[in-house]
Design an enzyme around this catalytic site. Structure first.
Site, short mmCIF file in Angstrom:
data_model
loop_
_atom_site.label_atom_id
_atom_site.label_comp_id
_atom_site.label_asym_id
_atom_site.label_seq_id
_atom_site.Cartn_x
_atom_site.Cartn_y
_atom_site.Cartn_z
N ILE A 1 34.47 18.06 33.40
CA ILE A 1 34.18 18.24 32.06
C ILE A 1 32.71 18.31 31.79
O ILE A 1 32.01 17.36 32.21
CB ILE A 1 34.91 17.19 31.13
CG1 ILE A 1 36.36 17.17 31.33
CG2 ILE A 1 34.69 17.25 29.67
CD1 ILE A 1 36.95 15.75 30.89
N TYR B 1 38.98 38.74 41.80
CA TYR B 1 40.46 38.61 41.93
C TYR B 1 41.17 39.74 42.33
O TYR B 1 41.91 39.87 43.01
CB TYR B 1 40.83 37.71 40.67
CG TYR B 1 40.27 36.43 40.35
CD1 TYR B 1 40.59 35.40 41.11
CD2 TYR B 1 39.23 36.21 39.59
CE1 TYR B 1 40.09 34.15 40.88
CE2 TYR B 1 38.61 35.01 39.29
CZ TYR B 1 39.09 34.07 40.02
OH TYR B 1 38.47 32.73 39.89
N ARG C 1 39.61 25.83 43.30
CA ARG C 1 38.54 24.76 44.02
C ARG C 1 37.53 24.21 42.96
O ARG C 1 37.12 23.12 42.90
CB ARG C 1 37.60 25.78 44.73
CG ARG C 1 36.92 26.65 44.02
CD ARG C 1 35.89 27.48 44.87
NE ARG C 1 35.32 28.53 43.95
CZ ARG C 1 34.03 28.40 43.16
NH1 ARG C 1 33.63 26.94 42.98
NH2 ARG C 1 33.76 29.25 42.41
N TRP D 1 34.80 37.33 29.99
CA TRP D 1 33.90 37.52 31.24
C TRP D 1 32.49 38.04 31.07
O TRP D 1 31.95 38.60 31.95
CB TRP D 1 34.88 38.50 32.23
CG TRP D 1 35.80 37.99 33.00
CD1 TRP D 1 37.13 37.76 32.71
CD2 TRP D 1 35.76 37.22 34.43
NE1 TRP D 1 37.78 37.20 33.64
CE2 TRP D 1 37.06 36.80 34.83
CE3 TRP D 1 34.62 37.05 35.31
CZ2 TRP D 1 37.09 36.13 35.97
CZ3 TRP D 1 34.98 36.47 36.42
CH2 TRP D 1 36.25 35.90 36.92
N GLU E 1 43.78 39.58 30.51
CA GLU E 1 43.13 39.28 31.73
C GLU E 1 44.20 39.38 32.99
O GLU E 1 43.83 40.09 34.11
CB GLU E 1 42.71 37.63 31.62
CG GLU E 1 41.66 37.65 32.98
CD GLU E 1 41.47 36.07 33.13
OE1 GLU E 1 40.47 35.81 33.50
OE2 GLU E 1 42.39 35.35 32.82
N CYS F 1 37.53 30.94 41.35
CA CYS F 1 37.73 29.26 41.10
C CYS F 1 39.06 29.10 41.29
O CYS F 1 39.46 28.19 42.27
CB CYS F 1 37.18 29.07 39.81
SG CYS F 1 35.85 29.17 39.40
#
Length: 289
Positions: free
Chosen positions: A233, A123, A191, A80, A58, A170
């Protein structure tokens, strides 16, 4: 990796129950920071078996600037898959294929993969082409030529392109720091953080990135600092988290890189090796999409 267990305990003890966009309630806590000393070993979780090759693939995918899951699928990395499958399921071309059938099409049909394997400008796109700026190349140049800079930053959070991403970033901003001993540290701001499934990947991924960049800039890996906005969680991971908390932490493995690689963009999977990884059995959990 006692730090990770401490993070789980913090959220379980002080977090609040919240609803969210996924439809699966979670316990969340706002604002955490954890530090991992890379000089003591590679911070890969030992309280459950981690698919570390998937983490390595990744990261190489990010570094390539790729945003299509075909590279991952071709290398048996499935982390993904759910997001493009969800998009395909809502398209007029959907023929009630299962997720497995969808992935088979991604693997075997280049035209289908090009159309439905794309995640949007996530990304890799932002790291390598943020409005025309190759942030990774700039970062490496600055570490080599201006190591005391306080602007050694890469951002994946591009408000102009968020609407075109299947999942907004994220882990959205990271900064590097070179100390007086020529040691390199990385500080990530995330975040939103799924503590059971996502965070162990994130810790290992950005630690690996620090090792790779350290090698090509002639610095030494020092620390990975992980700051989280909303640490959470999910309800359907509580049993798994509690099982991890019962397990003993083992000694960290060692990361070994091919020392002949001096260009970040030249690293291949065979240039990255993990030694002495001792861990507990895997614990499964379903991803919230």
């Amino acid at each position: 990796m006692e730090q990770y267990k401490d993070l789980l305990r913090l959220v379980l003890e002080k977090g609040i129950l919240q609803k969210n966009r996924t439809g699966i309630d979670c316990i969340s806590y706002f604002g955490t920071q954890t530090r991992y000393d890379l000089r003591k070993g590679f911070p890969l979780l030992t309280t459950k078996k981690m698919a570390y090759k998937a983490i390595f693939y990744e990261l190489l995918w990010f570094i390539k600037g790729d945003c299509n899951i075909k590279f991952l699928v071709d290398n048996n990395v499935n982390i993904w898959n759910e997001w493009p499958y969800q998009k395909y399921a809502n398209s007029p071309d959907f023929q009630n294929e299962t997720l497995k059938e969808f992935i088979d099409k991604i693997r075997n049909d280049p035209n289908f993969a090009k159309k439905y394997g794309d995640l949007g400008p996530v990304y890799g796109k932002q790291w390598r082409d943020f409005c025309g700026v190759d942030q990774l190349k700039n970062l490496i140049f600055e570490i080599k030529n201006n190591p005391n800079s306080r602007r050694l930053i890469v951002s994946a959070w591009n408000p102009v392109e968020i609407k075109n991403m299947l999942l907004p970033p994220c882990h959205c901003l990271f900064q590097f720091y070179v100390n007086h001993n020529n040691e390199l540290s990385c500080h990530l701001y995330q975040r939103s953080a799924d503590l059971f499934l996502g965070v162990p990947f994130n810790i290992a991924s950005y630690s690996l990135l620090t090792y790779l960049i350290a090698q090509v800039t002639n610095t030494t890996p020092s620390e990975f600092i992980h700051t989280i906005g909303v640490a959470h969680i999910y309800d359907n991971h509580l049993d798994q988290v509690k099982e991890q908390l019962k397990r003993e932490v083992y000694q960290l493995p060692i990361l070994k890189l091919n020392k002949n690689i001096k260009n970040l963009f030249a690293f291949k999977i065979d240039d990255i090796e993990l030694l002495n990884y001792c861990c507990h059995p895997a614990i499964k959990g379903k991803v919230a999409v």
